[in-house]
Design a protein around this motif. Structure first.
Motif, short mmCIF file in Angstrom:
data_model
loop_
_atom_site.label_atom_id
_atom_site.label_comp_id
_atom_site.label_asym_id
_atom_site.label_seq_id
_atom_site.Cartn_x
_atom_site.Cartn_y
_atom_site.Cartn_z
N ASP A 1 0.84 -1.19 0.00
CA ASP A 1 0.00 0.00 0.00
C ASP A 1 0.88 1.24 0.00
O ASP A 1 2.09 1.16 0.16
CB ASP A 1 -0.92 0.01 1.22
CG ASP A 1 -2.10 -0.94 1.08
OD1 ASP A 1 -2.55 -1.17 -0.05
OD2 ASP A 1 -2.56 -1.46 2.11
N LEU A 2 0.25 2.41 -0.16
CA LEU A 2 1.00 3.66 -0.18
C LEU A 2 1.69 3.96 1.14
O LEU A 2 2.85 4.38 1.16
CB LEU A 2 0.07 4.82 -0.55
CG LEU A 2 -0.50 4.79 -1.96
CD1 LEU A 2 -1.52 5.91 -2.14
CD2 LEU A 2 0.62 4.91 -2.98
N CYS A 3 0.99 3.77 2.24
CA CYS A 3 1.56 4.11 3.55
C CYS A 3 2.11 2.88 4.28
O CYS A 3 3.30 2.77 4.48
CB CYS A 3 0.51 4.79 4.41
SG CYS A 3 -0.04 6.36 3.74
N GLU B 1 -9.09 -1.85 2.67
CA GLU B 1 -9.30 -0.76 3.63
C GLU B 1 -10.04 0.41 2.99
O GLU B 1 -10.81 1.09 3.62
CB GLU B 1 -7.96 -0.27 4.17
CG GLU B 1 -7.24 -1.31 4.99
CD GLU B 1 -5.85 -0.87 5.37
OE1 GLU B 1 -5.39 0.18 4.91
OE2 GLU B 1 -5.23 -1.60 6.15
N LEU B 2 -9.78 0.63 1.73
CA LEU B 2 -10.38 1.75 1.02
C LEU B 2 -11.30 1.24 -0.07
O LEU B 2 -11.13 0.13 -0.57
CB LEU B 2 -9.28 2.63 0.41
CG LEU B 2 -8.24 3.16 1.40
CD1 LEU B 2 -7.10 3.82 0.66
CD2 LEU B 2 -8.88 4.12 2.38
N PHE B 3 -12.25 2.02 -0.47
CA PHE B 3 -13.24 1.58 -1.46
C PHE B 3 -12.61 1.21 -2.80
O PHE B 3 -13.15 0.42 -3.54
CB PHE B 3 -14.32 2.66 -1.65
CG PHE B 3 -13.79 3.93 -2.25
CD1 PHE B 3 -13.82 4.12 -3.62
CD2 PHE B 3 -13.27 4.92 -1.45
CE1 PHE B 3 -13.34 5.30 -4.18
CE2 PHE B 3 -12.78 6.09 -2.00
CZ PHE B 3 -12.82 6.28 -3.37
N PHE B 4 -11.45 1.77 -3.12
CA PHE B 4 -10.83 1.48 -4.42
C PHE B 4 -9.80 0.35 -4.34
O PHE B 4 -9.20 0.00 -5.34
CB PHE B 4 -10.20 2.73 -5.02
CG PHE B 4 -9.18 3.39 -4.14
CD1 PHE B 4 -9.54 4.45 -3.34
CD2 PHE B 4 -7.87 2.94 -4.12
CE1 PHE B 4 -8.59 5.07 -2.52
CE2 PHE B 4 -6.93 3.56 -3.31
CZ PHE B 4 -7.30 4.62 -2.51
N TYR C 1 0.80 -6.94 -8.87
CA TYR C 1 -0.27 -5.95 -8.78
C TYR C 1 -1.61 -6.53 -9.23
O TYR C 1 -1.66 -7.35 -10.14
CB TYR C 1 0.07 -4.71 -9.60
CG TYR C 1 1.23 -3.93 -9.03
CD1 TYR C 1 1.04 -3.07 -7.95
CD2 TYR C 1 2.51 -4.08 -9.53
CE1 TYR C 1 2.10 -2.37 -7.39
CE2 TYR C 1 3.59 -3.38 -8.99
CZ TYR C 1 3.36 -2.54 -7.92
OH TYR C 1 4.42 -1.85 -7.37
N ASN C 2 -2.69 -6.08 -8.58
CA ASN C 2 -4.05 -6.51 -8.90
C ASN C 2 -4.16 -8.04 -9.00
O ASN C 2 -4.68 -8.59 -9.96
CB ASN C 2 -4.54 -5.86 -10.20
CG ASN C 2 -4.66 -4.37 -10.04
OD1 ASN C 2 -5.25 -3.88 -9.08
ND2 ASN C 2 -4.09 -3.64 -10.98
N TYR D 1 3.24 -9.24 -2.33
CA TYR D 1 4.64 -9.66 -2.35
C TYR D 1 4.86 -10.57 -1.15
O TYR D 1 4.05 -10.61 -0.22
CB TYR D 1 5.61 -8.48 -2.38
CG TYR D 1 5.69 -7.64 -1.12
CD1 TYR D 1 6.65 -7.91 -0.14
CD2 TYR D 1 4.83 -6.57 -0.92
CE1 TYR D 1 6.74 -7.13 1.00
CE2 TYR D 1 4.92 -5.79 0.21
CZ TYR D 1 5.88 -6.07 1.17
OH TYR D 1 5.96 -5.30 2.30
N LEU D 2 5.93 -11.34 -1.19
CA LEU D 2 6.22 -12.31 -0.13
C LEU D 2 7.52 -11.96 0.58
O LEU D 2 8.43 -11.40 -0.01
CB LEU D 2 6.36 -13.72 -0.71
CG LEU D 2 5.17 -14.28 -1.48
CD1 LEU D 2 5.49 -15.67 -2.00
CD2 LEU D 2 3.91 -14.30 -0.64
N ARG D 3 7.56 -12.34 1.87
CA ARG D 3 8.79 -12.30 2.66
C ARG D 3 9.05 -13.72 3.13
O ARG D 3 8.15 -14.35 3.69
CB ARG D 3 8.62 -11.41 3.89
CG ARG D 3 9.05 -10.00 3.70
CD ARG D 3 9.22 -9.25 4.98
NE ARG D 3 8.05 -9.27 5.85
CZ ARG D 3 7.51 -8.19 6.41
NH1 ARG D 3 8.01 -7.01 6.19
NH2 ARG D 3 6.47 -8.31 7.20
#
Length: 142
Positions: free
Chosen positions: A35-37, A64-67, A94-95, A74-76
């Motif tokens: 995510d961004l944050c 968490e967000l509507f979009f 992604y997606n 990704y994996l650790r």
């Protein structure tokens, strides 16, 4: 194979050693949603004797967000002690779909890829007279 509530999502795959192409057991595979944050932890699993793993999670773990309709996965990969030994953070999926397969190849330097490796160690022993005795050798870690 049970899928988590709300239709569920599944990540599965295998972790193998590059030199032997054999599965690596007892590794912790952690799935995250980029995510961004703050990245969301989707879940984790432990590789079996063949290096295979499975992680089940629900949409609530990343939506968490509507979009935020699909996770960016990704994996650790961690050893038994919890130390991160590999990540796919530079190759985010992604997606991602409801079911995603990851096949991870690890370059297990200094080992045979089966979760066993030899390491050189130095030990300093101090006796009651405060004499120091130093020894060198190898230890096999499992």
């Amino acid at each position: 194979m049970a899928i988590k509530k709300d239709g569920g999502f599944r990540i599965f795959g295998k972790v193998v050693a590059k030199t032997t192409d054999k599965g690596i057991p007892s590794l912790i595979v952690e799935a995250l949603d980029k995510d961004l944050c703050v990245d969301d932890r989707l879940g984790s699993g432990i590789t079996d004797e063949n290096g295979q793993f499975e992680i089940l999670y629900s949409g609530k773990d990343f939506q968490e967000l509507f979009f935020d309709l699909k996770p960016d996965i990704y994996l650790r990969i961690k050893d038994k002690a919890g130390k991160v030994i590999h990540t796919t953070r530079d190759k985010v999926r992604y997606n991602a779909g409801r079911t995603e397969e990851f096949n991870i190849v690890l370059d297990m330097q200094g080992g045979n890829g089966g979760g066993v490796r030899k390491q050189v160690f130095k030990v300093a022993l101090i006796d009651r007279q405060r004499n120091i005795v130093a020894e060198e050798g190898e230890v096999t870690l499992r």
